[in-house]
Design a protein around this motif. Structure first.
Motif, PDB file in Angstrom:
ATOM      1  N   GLU A  63      13.255  -2.074  20.192  1.00  0.00           N
ATOM      2  CA  GLU A  63      13.282  -3.343  20.912  1.00  0.00           C
ATOM      3  C   GLU A  63      14.623  -3.534  21.589  1.00  0.00           C
ATOM      4  OE1 GLU A  63      10.779  -5.382  21.217  1.00  0.00           O
ATOM      5  OE2 GLU A  63       9.450  -4.280  19.887  1.00  0.00           O
ATOM      6  N   TRP A  64      14.684  -4.507  22.493  1.00  0.00           N
ATOM      7  CA  TRP A  64      15.961  -4.807  23.145  1.00  0.00           C
ATOM      8  C   TRP A  64      16.854  -5.648  22.238  1.00  0.00           C
ATOM      9  CZ3 TRP A  64      18.195  -2.319  26.766  1.00  0.00           C
ATOM     10  CH2 TRP A  64      17.480  -1.761  27.819  1.00  0.00           C
ATOM     11  N   LYS A  65      16.298  -6.712  21.697  1.00  0.00           N
ATOM     12  CA  LYS A  65      17.194  -7.678  21.043  1.00  0.00           C
ATOM     13  C   LYS A  65      17.069  -7.669  19.534  1.00  0.00           C
ATOM     14  CE  LYS A  65      17.495 -10.580  25.048  1.00  0.00           C
ATOM     15  NZ  LYS A  65      16.803 -11.640  25.795  1.00  0.00           N
ATOM     16  N   GLY A  66      17.217  -6.497  18.980  1.00  0.00           N
ATOM     17  CA  GLY A  66      17.259  -6.429  17.515  1.00  0.00           C
ATOM     18  C   GLY A  66      15.916  -6.300  16.846  1.00  0.00           C
ATOM     19  N   GLY A  67      14.854  -6.695  17.509  1.00  0.00           N
ATOM     20  CA  GLY A  67      13.511  -6.503  16.994  1.00  0.00           C
ATOM     21  C   GLY A  67      13.282  -7.136  15.634  1.00  0.00           C
ATOM     22  N   LYS A  68      12.494  -6.417  14.848  1.00  0.00           N
ATOM     23  CA  LYS A  68      12.099  -6.975  13.553  1.00  0.00           C
ATOM     24  C   LYS A  68      13.293  -7.081  12.620  1.00  0.00           C
ATOM     25  CE  LYS A  68       7.432  -5.185  13.938  1.00  0.00           C
ATOM     26  NZ  LYS A  68       6.652  -3.968  13.761  1.00  0.00           N
ATOM     27  N   SER A  69      14.224  -6.170  12.728  1.00  0.00           N
ATOM     28  CA  SER A  69      15.401  -6.238  11.859  1.00  0.00           C
ATOM     29  C   SER A  69      16.128  -7.555  12.054  1.00  0.00           C
ATOM     30  CB  SER A  69      16.369  -5.095  12.180  1.00  0.00           C
ATOM     31  OG  SER A  69      15.706  -3.882  12.149  1.00  0.00           O
ATOM     32  N   LYS A  70      16.242  -7.960  13.291  1.00  0.00           N
ATOM     33  CA  LYS A  70      16.978  -9.177  13.566  1.00  0.00           C
ATOM     34  C   LYS A  70      16.236 -10.394  13.009  1.00  0.00           C
ATOM     35  CE  LYS A  70      19.895 -11.214  17.017  1.00  0.00           C
ATOM     36  NZ  LYS A  70      20.543 -10.995  18.311  1.00  0.00           N
ATOM     37  N   LYS A  71      14.921 -10.353  13.133  1.00  0.00           N
ATOM     38  CA  LYS A  71      14.128 -11.478  12.617  1.00  0.00           C
ATOM     39  C   LYS A  71      14.315 -11.585  11.119  1.00  0.00           C
ATOM     40  CE  LYS A  71      10.746 -12.040  16.204  1.00  0.00           C
ATOM     41  NZ  LYS A  71       9.890 -11.068  16.844  1.00  0.00           N
ATOM     42  N   LYS A  72      14.325 -10.418  10.484  1.00  0.00           N
ATOM     43  CA  LYS A  72      14.494 -10.416   9.032  1.00  0.00           C
ATOM     44  C   LYS A  72      15.872 -10.980   8.664  1.00  0.00           C
ATOM     45  CE  LYS A  72      14.137  -7.460   4.993  1.00  0.00           C
ATOM     46  NZ  LYS A  72      14.100  -6.099   4.488  1.00  0.00           N
ATOM     47  N   TRP A  73      16.831 -10.572   9.468  1.00  0.00           N
ATOM     48  CA  TRP A  73      18.212 -11.010   9.231  1.00  0.00           C
ATOM     49  C   TRP A  73      18.312 -12.515   9.394  1.00  0.00           C
ATOM     50  CZ3 TRP A  73      21.708 -12.566  13.362  1.00  0.00           C
ATOM     51  CH2 TRP A  73      23.037 -12.765  12.945  1.00  0.00           C
ATOM     52  N   THR A  92      18.935  -2.996   7.629  1.00  0.00           N
ATOM     53  CA  THR A  92      17.708  -2.524   6.985  1.00  0.00           C
ATOM     54  C   THR A  92      17.173  -1.307   7.701  1.00  0.00           C
ATOM     55  OG1 THR A  92      15.404  -3.026   6.475  1.00  0.00           O
ATOM     56  CG2 THR A  92      16.344  -4.141   8.375  1.00  0.00           C
ATOM     57  N   LYS A  93      16.595  -0.405   6.936  1.00  0.00           N
ATOM     58  CA  LYS A  93      15.990   0.772   7.564  1.00  0.00           C
ATOM     59  C   LYS A  93      14.473   0.618   7.630  1.00  0.00           C
ATOM     60  CE  LYS A  93      19.175   4.553   6.593  1.00  0.00           C
ATOM     61  NZ  LYS A  93      19.346   5.816   5.890  1.00  0.00           N
ATOM     62  N   GLU A  94      14.030  -0.559   7.185  1.00  0.00           N
ATOM     63  CA  GLU A  94      12.608  -0.796   7.010  1.00  0.00           C
ATOM     64  C   GLU A  94      11.781  -0.524   8.270  1.00  0.00           C
ATOM     65  OE1 GLU A  94       9.971  -4.626   5.776  1.00  0.00           O
ATOM     66  OE2 GLU A  94      12.084  -4.630   5.222  1.00  0.00           O
ATOM     67  N   LEU A 106      21.845  -3.618  13.391  1.00  0.00           N
ATOM     68  CA  LEU A 106      20.791  -4.620  13.361  1.00  0.00           C
ATOM     69  C   LEU A 106      19.803  -4.380  14.504  1.00  0.00           C
ATOM     70  CD1 LEU A 106      20.195  -7.215  11.701  1.00  0.00           C
ATOM     71  CD2 LEU A 106      21.277  -8.499  13.516  1.00  0.00           C
ATOM     72  N   ASN A 107      19.046  -3.336  14.367  1.00  0.00           N
ATOM     73  CA  ASN A 107      18.003  -3.071  15.365  1.00  0.00           C
ATOM     74  C   ASN A 107      17.043  -2.051  14.762  1.00  0.00           C
ATOM     75  OD1 ASN A 107      16.533  -3.008  17.706  1.00  0.00           O
ATOM     76  ND2 ASN A 107      18.334  -2.831  19.025  1.00  0.00           N
ATOM     77  N   ASP A 108      15.874  -1.926  15.357  1.00  0.00           N
ATOM     78  CA  ASP A 108      14.922  -0.936  14.851  1.00  0.00           C
ATOM     79  C   ASP A 108      15.092   0.361  15.613  1.00  0.00           C
ATOM     80  OD1 ASP A 108      14.191  -3.337  13.868  1.00  0.00           O
ATOM     81  OD2 ASP A 108      12.351  -3.495  15.059  1.00  0.00           O
TER      82      ASP A 108
END
Lengths: 548, 319
Positions: free
Chosen positions: A390-400, A250-252, A412-414
Motif C-alpha cells: 500500500e501507499w500509506k502504511g496499509g494494514k500495518s498502519k491501521k493496526k498501529w 508487525t510482519k503480519e 510501518l507498512n506491508d
C-alpha cells in the motif's frame, strides 16, 4: 522492413559517421564538428524508405573529415556550397560503386531534394543537381548554370571533375569555388541557423517531460526527504544512533509471493503481451545485449584436457606406459571447463514508483535476456522484486492506529516481495511473470534493507558455490508511512547495516547498480548509470569478471 | 616420421634465389634455397599473390634464422603464405596444428609398443619436434594460440637463440640443424579472445611471445589484391565473374567494417569470398551462392543487416 536494419545499414555505409538513432527517430552524426550533421526530423513519416537512409549515409561516406576541415571556408554561405560540392562528389562515387543505393535513392530523389532544400534561397538545389549529373558524366546544359552562377568558369568545373579521385585537390578546388559566394545574406542565414538549432534542441527534452511526469516528482520527493534527513542527522546525530535500532512494527501483513499468485493467469498473459509490445521499442537494445552476451559466453566456453588423471577418459598416448608398467595409473584425461557453472545469479529489482516507465522495463528486459542466455549454460538465475502493498502504511498502519499509536514503532507498512522467477523454475514457465511489472499501481514504496535480507537468505539456502546478488535501484529507500513516525534515517541506516553484514560475511557477491542515483554510499561494489540503456553493459561486465 | 629422414638431412641450401623476380617484390634481397625438390616441399600454387610485408618477414625468417609469428583474422592466408614461400625456395615444410588436444608426449615422443623378434617391446619413439629440429625443415606451428600452456613451454626451449632441446626421457641433448626454421600463425594477439570468434584460444605467456623475433600481422587485404587472389583461384573461369567481383569485394569490406565496429557479429573472410566465387561458378547464381556460402551461417539479426547491405551493393533483394 524495419527501422533497425535501415539504420544499421546507414551506419555501415557512412563508415560509422552516422551513429545509430536511439529512441528519437533522428540520425545522430558522429562527426567531430556539427558540420556534417544533417538533421532531418522524422515527424510525419514513421518509416522511411531505404532511399532516405542511403542518401544521408552515402553523401558522407567518401568525405574524409581531416581534409574536410583543412579546406573549410570561413563564411556561412561559402560553407554551404563547399559542403554541397563535397557531398555531390561522395554521392557520385557512391552511385557508381553501389548500384542498389543508386536505385533506392533515385526512387525517392524528388522528395528528398524537396525536403533538404526547402529552406534554401540561393538556388542550392539547382547547384546540387547540376554538379551531381556533371560528376556522373551525364549531359547537362551549362548555359542555365552560368546564368545562375556567373562567377564560376567552365574551366573550374572541368578541373573539379577531373579531380574526383583526388580528395585533397578536390577539396582545395571546391574551397576556391565556394569562396566566390559572398553575399549580404550571410547574416540572415546565420540567424536562421541558430533558431533552427535551438528548435531542435529544445524538442527532445519536452517530450521526455511529458512522458514521465510522475518519475520526476517522485524523485524530487525522494531528494527532499534525503536533504531533510541529512539536516536532521547532523543536528541530532547521537540521538539517532541510540534510538535507531531497526524495528518492525508487525510482519503480519507482509507478503512474499510468486508473481503468478498476485494476479490471475489471464491478466498476467495480457500484461505480458503489453510488455512485449513495449519491448518493440527496444529491439536495438535487445539485439545488442544478446550479441554481447553471446560473445561473452563464447569467450568463456573453451574446454581443454587435463592429463595425468587417475580417472576420466582414457588417454591413448599413455597406453604404452600403462602396458609397460601396470602400476602406472595416471593414464586418464579429464575435460576441463573454463566457466564456473556452479553459480547462481540473483537479480533484485527495486519496484518502487519512481522506476515506472523506461527504468522498470529495461530492468525487466535485461533480466529476461540474462536469464535466457545464462540458462543455456546452466547458470541459475533468480529474479526478484520488492515494493510495498500500500501507499500509506496499509494494514500495518491501521493496526498501529488501533494500538493508540505507540511512538517510534519501526517499519510501518506491508511489504510486498515478488518472485518473478525462482532459481529452479524453468524460464519458459516464468516468462509471463515479467509482464507484472506493467501492472497499474503495483509499484509503490521501497524498503531496501529488508528486501536485501530476504533475497540474501534465499541465496544462502542454495547449494551453488558462487552466489551473485545484483541489486538494481534508482534511489534511497523511502516509505512515507514509516519515515513520518520514526527517526528519519531509519531505512537508510538499516540498508547500510544489512549491506555491510552481507559484505563482511563474504558468502555472497553483492553488486549494486543505481539508475541515475549514486548508490556507492550504501554498497562497496556500486555502479551508477545515467540511463537504463547502459544496464546491460554493466551487468555483463560484472558477470564477465565474476564468472571466470 | 614416414618420410625418409636421412635423405632430407643430407640436403642443404645450395643456391641463392633472387627474391624480387620470384615474389614480385620491390625489395632486393637474396635468400638461400634448395636446388632440388625433396619430399615435404609444398607444391607451388602458380597464382598465389604475395603480400609484400608478410612475405618480407617470412623471407627474413628464412634468411637470418629468425622466428616469425604471423597474426591475422581467419582466412587471410597466413599458413599458405609460409607454405608458398617455402615451396618457391624448395624448403621442406612441416605443419603442426597446435590444437588443445596435443600434449607434450605427442611433440617430444613417447614410449610405444613395437614388435622385436616376435616379442612386444616398449621403446621410446621420438616425436615430431626432435625430428624436425635435426633437419633442414621449416616448422609451421598453426593455431599457435590454441596450444595448451604446458605444451607451449616445450616449444619455448626451441625458441631460444641457440635453442638446444633436452629430451629428459632419453638423457639426450639435441642441437638444432643450422637450417631448421620455425614459424607460427595465430588468430589473436595472445591475450585471449575478446570477439567470441575464436573459441578455444588461450592466453599466451607473454614471456614466450617475447621470444618470437618478428611479429607480423595480416588482417587486411587491399581490395585490388583480393580481386587478384580470387581471379587466380578461379583460373580460366574468371571471365565469368569479372564484372561482379568488385561489388562482391565491396560487400565483403562493408561486412568487415561493420564487424570491427561491432554492428555485426560475423565477418567475411577472404576465404569465404573465394568460396563464394567458386560456388557462383558451380551454381551460376550469385544470390544463391552467397546464401549457401555465407548468409546461412549468420544469425537472424545479422542476416537482416547483411541482406540490406547486399541490396545496396547489387541492387537486388535476396529472398
Amino acid at each position: 522492413m524495419t527501422i533497425y536494419e535501415n539504420e544499421n545499414a546507414a551506419k555501415i555505409i557512412s563508415r560509422n559517421k552516422i551513429k545509430l538513432a536511439v529512441k528519437e527517430k533522428e540520425f545522430i552524426s558522429n562527426a567531430r564538428n556539427k558540420f556534417l550533421d544533417e538533421f532531418i526530423k522524422f515527424e510525419n513519416k514513421t518509416v522511411f524508405e531505404k532511399g532516405w537512409y542511403d542518401f544521408f549515409s552515402l553523401k558522407i561516406r567518401y568525405i574524409d573529415e581531416k581534409l574536410l576541415f583543412q579546406y573549410m571556408p570561413d563564411n556561412t554561405i561559402s560553407k554551404t556550397f563547399y559542403k554541397i560540392l563535397l557531398e555531390t562528389r561522395s554521392l557520385s562515387i557512391g552511385f557508381s560503386n553501389f548500384t542498389g543505393c543508386k536505385m533506392n535513392i533515385e526512387s525517392v530523389f524528388n522528395e528528398i531534394k524537396k525536403e533538404v532544400y526547402k529552406d534554401s534561397k540561393n538556388n542550392e538545389e539547382f547547384f546540387f543537381e547540376f554538379f551531381l549529373s556533371k560528376f556522373q558524366s551525364k549531359k547537362t546544359k551549362n548555359s542555365k548554370f552560368f546564368k545562375n552562377f556567373p562567377m564560376i568558369s567552365d574551366n573550374q568545373i572541368e578541373l573539379l571533375k577531373n579531380n574526383l579521385d583526388n580528395q585533397q585537390k578536390f577539396n582545395e578546388l571546391a574551397k576556391r569555388i565556394a569562396s566566390l559566394f559572398k553575399k549580404e545574406e550571410i547574416k540572415e542565414d546565420n540567424q536562421n541557423n541558430i533558431s533552427k538549432n535551438t528548435n531542435q534542441k529544445s524538442k527532445s527534452p519536452n517530450k521526455e517531460k511529458k512522458r514521465i511526469p510522475l518519475n520526476k516528482e517522485r524523485k524530487k520527493k525522494k531528494k527532499d526527504i534525503q536533504d531533510l534527513e541529512n539536516l536532521n542527522q547532523s543536528t541530532e546525530n547521537n540521538q539517532i544512533e541510540v534510538s535507531n535500532k531497526y524495528k518492525i512494527f508487525t510482519k503480519e501483513f507482509d507478503v512474499a509471493k510468486n508473481a503468478q499468485k498476485l494476479v490471475n493467469s489471464d491478466e498476467l498473459n495480457d500484461l505480458r503481451k503489453k510488455f512485449d509490445e513495449e519491448c518493440k521499442d527496444y529491439t536495438k537494445l535487445i539485439n545488442e545485449l544478446a550479441k554481447k552476451l553471446k560473445k561473452l559466453l563464447l569467450a568463456f566456453d573453451s574446454t581443454a584436457w587435463e592429463f595425468s588423471q587417475d580417472e576420466g577418459s582414457f588417454d591413448g598416448s599413455r597406453f604404452a606406459a600403462f602396458i609397460a608398467n601396470n602400476n602406472n595409473s595416471s593414464i586418464y584425461k579429464l575435460e576441463k571447463k573454463n566457466i564456473e557453472k556452479n553459480t547462481i545469479v540473483s537479480l533484485l529489482m527495486d519496484n518502487s514508483g519512481s522506476m515506472r516507465g523506461k527504468p522498470i522495463i529495461t530492468s525487466a528486459l535485461t533480466s529476461e535476456i540474462l536469464t535466457h542466455t545464462l540458462e543455456k549454460c546452466n547458470v541459475n538465475v533468480e529474479i526478484l522484486g520488492f515494493t510495498t502493498n500500500e501507499w500509506k502504511g496499509g494494514k500495518s498502519k491501521k493496526k498501529w492506529e488501533g494500538f493508540e499509536r505507540p511512538s517510534k514503532p519501526g517499519r510501518l507498512n506491508d511489504l510486498l516481495h515478488i518472485i518473478y522467477k525462482d532459481a529452479d523454475a524453468a524460464w519458459s514457465l516464468s516468462k509471463k511473470n515479467l509482464g507484472l511489472v506493467l501492472k497499474d499501481g503495483l509499484l509503490k514504496e521501497n524498503i531496501d534493507g529488508e528486501a536485501l535480507i530476504w533475497a540474501s537468505s534465499r541465496l544462502k539456502r542454495r547449494n551453488e558455490k558462487k552466489k551473485i546478488l545484483i541489486v538494481i535501484s534508482d534511489g534511497a529507500p523511502v516509505d512515507d508511512s514509516t519515515l513520518s513516525v520514526n527517526s528519519p534515517g531509519i531505512l537508510e541506516n538499516h540498508l547500510r547495516e544489512v549491506v555491510s553484514e552481507i559484505e563482511q560475511e563474504g558468502k555472497i557477491n553483492l553488486v549494486a547498480i543505481g539508475i541515475g542515483h549514486d548508490v556507492s554510499k550504501y554498497y562497496k561494489k556500486a555502479f551508477t548509470i545515467d540511463s537504463p540503456d547502459k544496464l546491460g553493459d554493466i551487468i555483463i561486465e560484472n558477470l564477465a569478471k565474476n564468472l571466470r | 616420421m614416414q618420410v625418409d629422414s636421412k635423405e632430407i638431412k643430407d640436403f642443404s641450401p645450395d643456391i641463392n634465389i633472387d627474391v624480387s623476380s620470384i615474389f614480385g617484390m620491390k625489395k632486393k634481397m637474396k635468400v638461400q634455397g634448395f636446388k632440388e625438390k625433396s619430399a615435404l616441399v609444398p607444391t607451388i600454387d602458380e597464382n598465389y599473390i604475395f603480400d609484400e610485408e608478410t612475405t618480407t618477414s617470412i623471407l627474413v625468417g628464412f634468411k637470418f634464422n629468425k622466428k616469425v609469428l604471423i597474426q591475422g583474422l581467419h582466412g587471410t592466408g597466413k599458413s599458405s603464405h609460409i607454405e608458398q614461400v617455402a615451396a618457391r625456395l624448395n624448403w621442406p615444410c612441416l605443419r603442426i596444428n597446435l590444437d588443445g588436444h596435443i600434449s607434450r608426449f605427442d611433440l617430444l615422443g613417447k614410449d610405444s609398443i613395437v614388435l622385436k623378434d616376435n616379442k612386444q617391446v616398449t621403446t621410446f619413439k621420438e616425436g615430431l619436434l626432435p625430428w624436425a629440429i635435426q633437419n633442414p625443415v621449416a616448422l609451421v606451428l598453426d593455431e599457435y594460440d590454441a596450444g595448451r600452456p604446458d605444451v607451449m613451454f616445450v616449444i619455448q626451449r626451441i625458441l631460444e637463440v641457440e635453442g638446444k632441446l633436452t629430451l629428459l626421457d632419453q638423457n639426450k641433448v639435441i642441437t638444432p640443424h643450422p637450417f631448421f626454421r620455425i614459424f607460427g600463425t595465430c588468430n589473436t594477439l595472445g591475450l585471449g579472445d575478446n570477439t567470441g570468434l575464436y573459441s578455444g584460444t588461450q592466453n599466451l605467456n607473454q614471456g614466450q611471445l617475447d621470444r618470437w623475433n618478428i611479429f607480423s600481422t595480416l588482417n587486411f587485404i587491399e581490395p585490388d589484391i583480393e580481386k587478384k587472389i580470387i581471379e587466380g583461384k578461379l583460373g580460366k573461369n574468371k571471365s565469368k565473374i569479372s564484372d561482379k567481383l568488385t561489388s562482391m569485394i565491396r560487400l565483403a569490406n562493408l561486412i568487415r567494417q561493420a564487424f570491427s565496429s561491432s554492428d555485426l557479429s560475423v565477418t567475411m573472410s577472404p576465404r569465404t569470398c573465394i568460396l563464394w566465387a567458386e560456388n557462383f561458378i558451380i551454381f551460376g547464381n550469385l544470390e544463391k551462392a552467397f546464401k549457401l556460402t555465407f548468409l546461412n551461417k549468420c544469425e537472424m539479426n545479422d542476416k537482416k543487416i547483411i541482406i540490406e547491405l547486399y541490396q545496396r551493393c547489387f541492387g537486388k533483394e535476396i529472398e
